[in-house]
Motif scaffolding. Structure first.
Motif, PDB file in Angstrom:
ATOM      1  N   ALA A   1       0.625  -1.281   0.038  1.00 36.39           N
ATOM      2  CA  ALA A   1      -0.005   0.558   0.169  1.00 36.39           C
ATOM      3  C   ALA A   1       1.295   0.780   0.107  1.00 36.39           C
ATOM      4  N   PRO A   2       1.758   1.046  -1.283  1.00 32.93           N
ATOM      5  CA  PRO A   2       2.431   2.831  -1.741  1.00 32.93           C
ATOM      6  C   PRO A   2       1.593   3.960  -0.660  1.00 32.93           C
ATOM      7  N   TRP A   3       0.807   3.888  -1.214  1.00 27.43           N
ATOM      8  CA  TRP A   3      -0.441   5.345  -1.320  1.00 27.43           C
ATOM      9  C   TRP A   3      -0.160   5.753  -0.250  1.00 27.43           C
ATOM     10  N   LEU A   4      -0.393   5.105   1.073  1.00 22.81           N
ATOM     11  CA  LEU A   4      -0.365   5.412   2.356  1.00 22.81           C
ATOM     12  C   LEU A   4       0.538   6.344   3.238  1.00 22.81           C
ATOM     13  N   ALA A   5       2.258   6.428   1.874  1.00 24.57           N
ATOM     14  CA  ALA A   5       2.886   7.076   1.961  1.00 24.57           C
ATOM     15  C   ALA A   5       2.302   8.919   1.643  1.00 24.57           C
ATOM     16  N   THR A   6       1.064   9.301   0.454  1.00 18.80           N
ATOM     17  CA  THR A   6       1.343  10.013  -0.249  1.00 18.80           C
ATOM     18  C   THR A   6      -0.052  10.723   0.782  1.00 18.80           C
ATOM     19  N   ALA A   7      -1.021   9.587   1.345  1.00 20.77           N
ATOM     20  CA  ALA A   7      -2.449  10.220   2.505  1.00 20.77           C
ATOM     21  C   ALA A   7      -1.272  10.574   3.061  1.00 20.77           C
ATOM     22  N   ALA A   8      -0.266  10.132   3.967  1.00 25.57           N
ATOM     23  CA  ALA A   8       0.303  10.403   5.720  1.00 25.57           C
ATOM     24  C   ALA A   8       0.770  12.212   5.116  1.00 25.57           C
ATOM     25  N   ALA A   9       1.436  11.897   4.013  1.00 24.57           N
ATOM     26  CA  ALA A   9       2.148  13.534   4.031  1.00 24.57           C
ATOM     27  C   ALA A   9       0.745  14.454   3.665  1.00 24.57           C
ATOM     28  N   THR A  10      -0.460  14.033   2.939  1.00 27.58           N
ATOM     29  CA  THR A  10      -0.930  14.940   2.565  1.00 27.58           C
ATOM     30  C   THR A  10      -1.369  15.350   4.121  1.00 27.58           C
ATOM     31  N   GLY A  11      -1.771  14.474   4.947  1.00 31.94           N
ATOM     32  CA  GLY A  11      -2.370  14.670   6.418  1.00 31.94           C
ATOM     33  C   GLY A  11      -1.837  15.571   7.235  1.00 31.94           C
ATOM     34  N   PHE A  12      -0.367  15.590   6.367  1.00 29.54           N
ATOM     35  CA  PHE A  12       1.027  16.080   7.783  1.00 29.54           C
ATOM     36  C   PHE A  12       0.792  17.718   7.557  1.00 29.54           C
ATOM     37  N   VAL A  13       0.348  17.877   5.997  1.00 31.48           N
ATOM     38  CA  VAL A  13      -0.371  19.329   4.896  1.00 31.48           C
ATOM     39  C   VAL A  13      -1.196  19.924   5.462  1.00 31.48           C
ATOM     40  N   LEU A  14      -1.794  19.431   5.820  1.00 29.94           N
ATOM     41  CA  LEU A  14      -3.688  19.624   6.650  1.00 29.94           C
ATOM     42  C   LEU A  14      -3.390  19.678   8.212  1.00 29.94           C
ATOM     43  N   LEU A  15      -2.491  19.244   8.809  1.00 32.88           N
ATOM     44  CA  LEU A  15      -1.774  18.913  10.100  1.00 32.88           C
ATOM     45  C   LEU A  15      -1.936  20.896  10.384  1.00 32.88           C
ATOM     46  N   GLN A  16      -0.658  20.950   9.934  1.00 32.92           N
ATOM     47  CA  GLN A  16       0.000  21.894   9.710  1.00 32.92           C
ATOM     48  C   GLN A  16      -0.632  23.557   8.700  1.00 32.92           C
ATOM     49  N   ILE A  17      -1.461  23.209   8.227  1.00 29.02           N
ATOM     50  CA  ILE A  17      -2.617  24.533   7.910  1.00 29.02           C
ATOM     51  C   ILE A  17      -3.464  24.380   9.654  1.00 29.02           C
ATOM     52  N   GLY A  18      -3.392  23.875   9.808  1.00 31.72           N
ATOM     53  CA  GLY A  18      -3.949  23.716  11.429  1.00 31.72           C
ATOM     54  C   GLY A  18      -3.526  24.192  12.130  1.00 31.72           C
ATOM     55  N   ALA A  19      -2.627  23.653  12.404  1.00 25.76           N
ATOM     56  CA  ALA A  19      -1.477  24.501  13.450  1.00 25.76           C
ATOM     57  C   ALA A  19      -1.134  26.100  12.975  1.00 25.76           C
ATOM     58  N   ILE A  20      -1.011  26.107  11.573  1.00 28.81           N
ATOM     59  CA  ILE A  20      -0.530  27.917  11.318  1.00 28.81           C
ATOM     60  C   ILE A  20      -2.428  28.624  12.601  1.00 28.81           C
ATOM     61  N   ALA A  21      -3.380  28.221  11.836  1.00 30.43           N
ATOM     62  CA  ALA A  21      -4.591  28.765  12.513  1.00 30.43           C
ATOM     63  C   ALA A  21      -4.490  28.604  13.573  1.00 30.43           C
ATOM     64  N   VAL A  22      -3.967  27.176  15.200  1.00 33.77           N
ATOM     65  CA  VAL A  22      -3.942  27.927  15.853  1.00 33.77           C
ATOM     66  C   VAL A  22      -2.762  28.649  16.260  1.00 33.77           C
ATOM     67  N   HIS A  23      -1.515  28.773  16.032  1.00 34.23           N
ATOM     68  CA  HIS A  23      -1.237  29.919  16.313  1.00 34.23           C
ATOM     69  C   HIS A  23      -0.873  31.524  15.649  1.00 34.23           C
ATOM     70  N   LEU A  24      -1.797  32.060  14.806  1.00 32.40           N
ATOM     71  CA  LEU A  24      -2.752  32.558  14.192  1.00 32.40           C
ATOM     72  C   LEU A  24      -3.340  33.226  15.491  1.00 32.40           C
ATOM     73  N   THR A  25      -4.314  32.905  16.018  1.00 31.69           N
ATOM     74  CA  THR A  25      -5.114  32.589  17.159  1.00 31.69           C
ATOM     75  C   THR A  25      -4.769  32.609  18.117  1.00 31.69           C
ATOM     76  N   GLY A  26      -3.786  32.657  18.700  1.00 30.19           N
ATOM     77  CA  GLY A  26      -3.223  32.546  20.187  1.00 30.19           C
ATOM     78  C   GLY A  26      -2.197  33.726  19.937  1.00 30.19           C
ATOM     79  N   GLU A  27      -1.031  33.889  21.278  1.00 30.60           N
ATOM     80  CA  GLU A  27      -0.069  34.524  22.157  1.00 30.60           C
ATOM     81  C   GLU A  27       1.238  34.478  20.696  1.00 30.60           C
ATOM     82  N   ASP A  28       1.052  33.556  20.366  1.00 30.70           N
ATOM     83  CA  ASP A  28       2.694  33.122  20.245  1.00 30.70           C
ATOM     84  C   ASP A  28       2.836  33.780  18.255  1.00 30.70           C
ATOM     85  N   ARG A  29       2.117  33.067  17.687  1.00 26.91           N
ATOM     86  CA  ARG A  29       2.210  33.885  16.414  1.00 26.91           C
ATOM     87  C   ARG A  29       3.084  33.777  15.424  1.00 26.91           C
ATOM     88  N   GLN A  30       3.723  32.261  15.157  1.00 29.14           N
ATOM     89  CA  GLN A  30       5.061  32.250  14.887  1.00 29.14           C
ATOM     90  C   GLN A  30       4.995  31.237  14.032  1.00 29.14           C
TER      91      GLN A  30
END
Length: 118
Positions: A69-98
């Motif tokens: 199931a090598p397609w799972l690597a693509t799914a994992a990388a896509t999940g990390f993109v989505l995770l970091q988009i959410g992380a950016i939103a969390v940082h921007l709504t908080g005080e750290d903004r880094q």
């Protein structure tokens, strides 16, 4: 491209394996100096996020390594993109903004996605 994938995906997997393990095993007090946002989230959510990061790191490495199931690597990388988009939103709504690290991780995961399709 095969070597490039292993370099980029390996570094990304190491980062998320370390980061995820810290979130799973360390206390809120130990995480606070590195991650100011942990006080705004329930500890169970931080632990779940850490587990997702560890599983994603495994998903970047194990499927291409075994050929199962090598397609799972693509799914994992896509999940990390989505995770970091959410992380950016969390940082921007908080005080750290880094968000520089998060933007770099989005770019690295995006390159990993591209390398899985080439």
């Amino acid at each position: 491209m095969h070597i490039a994938y292993w370099i980029v995906a390996g570094l990304l997997a190491l980062f998320y394996l370390y980061s995820g393990a810290m979130k799973v095993f360390r206390s809120r007090e130990e995480l606070r100096p590195m991650m100011a946002w942990v006080d705004r989230m329930p500890l169970s959510a931080v632990r779940a996020l850490g587990a997702v990061e560890v599983l994603g790191a495994i998903g970047l490495v194990l499927p291409p390594l075994t050929g199962v199931a090598p397609w799972l690597a693509t799914a994992a990388a896509t999940g990390f993109v989505l995770l970091q988009i959410g992380a950016i939103a969390v940082h921007l709504t908080g005080e750290d903004r880094q968000v520089a690290l998060n933007v770099g991780l989005v770019a690295t995961a995006g390159v990993t996605i591209w390398l899985t399709t080439v």
